[in-house]
Design an enzyme around this catalytic site. Structure first.
Site, short mmCIF file in Angstrom:
data_model
loop_
_atom_site.label_atom_id
_atom_site.label_comp_id
_atom_site.label_asym_id
_atom_site.label_seq_id
_atom_site.Cartn_x
_atom_site.Cartn_y
_atom_site.Cartn_z
N HIS A 111 0.98 -1.16 0.00
CA HIS A 111 -0.22 -0.11 0.03
C HIS A 111 0.97 1.33 -0.02
CE1 HIS A 111 -2.87 3.09 1.77
NE2 HIS A 111 -3.81 2.11 1.40
N ASP B 133 3.12 -4.59 7.82
CA ASP B 133 1.88 -3.69 7.79
C ASP B 133 0.73 -4.64 7.79
OD1 ASP B 133 -0.22 -2.28 6.96
OD2 ASP B 133 0.58 -1.79 4.99
N GLN C 125 -4.56 -5.06 6.74
CA GLN C 125 -5.40 -6.02 6.32
C GLN C 125 -5.11 -7.52 6.85
OE1 GLN C 125 -7.81 -5.17 4.43
NE2 GLN C 125 -7.03 -3.18 3.53
N LYS D 16 -10.57 -0.62 10.49
CA LYS D 16 -10.39 -1.83 9.89
C LYS D 16 -10.97 -3.07 10.60
CE LYS D 16 -7.42 0.00 6.23
NZ LYS D 16 -8.17 0.24 4.88
N CYS E 7 -4.80 2.76 -3.68
CA CYS E 7 -3.69 2.94 -2.81
C CYS E 7 -2.47 2.13 -2.94
CB CYS E 7 -4.15 3.34 -1.42
SG CYS E 7 -5.24 4.49 -1.18
#
Ligand code: PMP
Length: 402
Positions: A119, A196, A199, A222, A360
């Site tokens: 991202h 990261d 997600q 999220k 993104c």
């Protein structure tokens, strides 16, 4: 058990007389009533700035903020609560590391490794760091299937590599990256790893100690929590050695014009009034998740993914990007000869919310020679009927637009 959807009031809305089909969960997830209630309660009857006042509302808010930290610690199995830093989101967490780690450890001629599927939040902060320090960004590619070329990693890491940053799960391809293995390879060469998790944490069990990562960042919104909240997990050693990222109230011990000393962890990295209302809401969201049968929720997400992949592949001219064997419930695709934005708009007219564009992660679209894609992303509250609605909606969109 209650129907899971009934905990999320927004999901029962209609759009132009049709039931809302919300398939943009990778952009942001909807909130359960407990989270809405906590935020409302705080604004209605319990609002006091944390870590400052001695009045009872300030003390209660402080206690609940710190309880949220403990709750997050337990959820990701960090060793110490002060290794959990609250931020405004994954972006802020990654920028914190890019700045503070960069100041402490990165110099001219050094290298940072990212992957081709990151991202923008896990690319641009490293580019800024490289510009500041005269360092170089190296990129680990992925294969057509959406799987990272982990086989190329040992050769990409060199004595100059200072840090490797990788997504736990790609927000476009859905690929679950083999982060445990990546950490092993990087650590074997003495390179720390930032994962990261924006997600990852909403779909997969996360155990930062087992993973062995040095940093793990994610966003609250999220994981069913309020916007403007996030977590950066970092190993104590790095938090001790890195300089603060931002200066202000709450991150200091003493301030004089000659010298300022910093607060103990984690406050050294939490300057200014924290989003304590949001963080207490994040604590409520984590509490909600802990009460769910998460194994069943994850199996259901996999079923949604399977059905969506199957149904979408039946559509002539539709190509799915990202078919790694290990995937989360994210399906990005393009319809031949039809602009992604048009597809998303026609779906919206049918009450189906998806995302479109470069998502993104522009390098991923470019990798496939595209200007953008459509993305449907599923949470455990989505249904197989909604997957079917998407497939039918796409057929209609295709007929209208081609
Ligand atoms: N990384 C990934 C993989 C993401 O999907 C996102 C959000 N789309 C981010 C980072 C940034 O998250 P936020 O905008 O909440 O800071």
């Amino acid at each position: 058990m209650m129907d899971i959807r009934s905990y999320f009031p927004l999901l029962s809305q209609s759009v132009d007389g049709r039931p809302l089909v919300y398939l943009d969960n990778a952009a942001t997830a909807q909130k359960p009533q407990v989270v809405i209630d906590v935020v409302n309660e705080l604004h209605t009857s319990l609002n006091g700035n944390i870590h400052r006042g001695v009045h009872r509302m300030a003390e209660q808010c402080t206690e609940r903020y710190e309880a949220a930290r403990e709750s997050v610690r337990e959820y990701i199995n960090a060793e110490k609560a002060h290794e959990v830093i609250f931020t405004s989101g994954a972006t802020a967490g990654i920028n914190l590391v890019a700045f503070a780690f960069g100041e402490r450890y990165v110099g001219a001629g050094d290298e940072i490794v990212v992957t081709e599927m990151e991202h923008h939040s896990n690319i641009v902060p490293w580019q800024l760091l490289c510009e500041r320090k005269g360092a170089t960004l190296k990129v680990l590619p992925f294969a057509d299937s959406g799987e990272l070329r982990t086989d190329l990693l040992p050769a990409l890491i060199s004595k100059k590599t200072k840090l490797l940053a990788v997504a736990h799960v790609s927000n476009v391809l859905g690929s679950i990256n083999p982060v445990d293995e990546i950490v092993r390879i990087a650590h074997a060469q003495g390179v720390p790893v930032l994962v990261d998790g924006a997600q990852g944490v909403q779909h997969l069990p996360v155990d930062v100690r087992q993973m062995g990562c040095d940093f793990y960042a994610f966003s609250g919104h999220k994981v069913y929590a309020p916007t403007g909240t996030g977590v950066l997990y970092a190993k104590e050693k790095f938090l001790d050695e890195m300089p603060p990222w931002q200066g202000g109230g709450d991150m200091v011990k003493t301030v004089t014009f000659d010298k300022t000393t910093y607060a103990d962890l984690p406050y050294k990295f939490e300057a200014g009034t924290a989003n304590y209302v949001g963080v207490i809401g994040l604590g409520a969201a984590i509490g909600f998740l802990k009460n769910l049968d998460l194994d069943a929720a994850r199996l259901h997400e996999q079923e949604l993914l399977r059905r969506a992949t199957e149904r979408l592949q039946e559509i002539d001219g539709l190509a799915i990007y990202g078919l790694a064997p290990q995937k989360c419930s994210i399906v990005s695709f393009a319809l031949k000869g039809i602009h992604h934005l048009d597809v998303a708009q026609v779906l919206d007219k049918q009450g189906i919310a998806v995302r479109s564009g470069t998502l993104c992660a522009e390098p991923v679209a470019r990798r496939y020679g595209l200007t953008g894609m459509v993305r449907a992303s599923f949470a455990f509250y989505n249904t197989l009927a909604e997957v079917d609605a998407l497939a039918e909606g796409l057929k209609r969109a295709k007929n209208m637009l081609s």
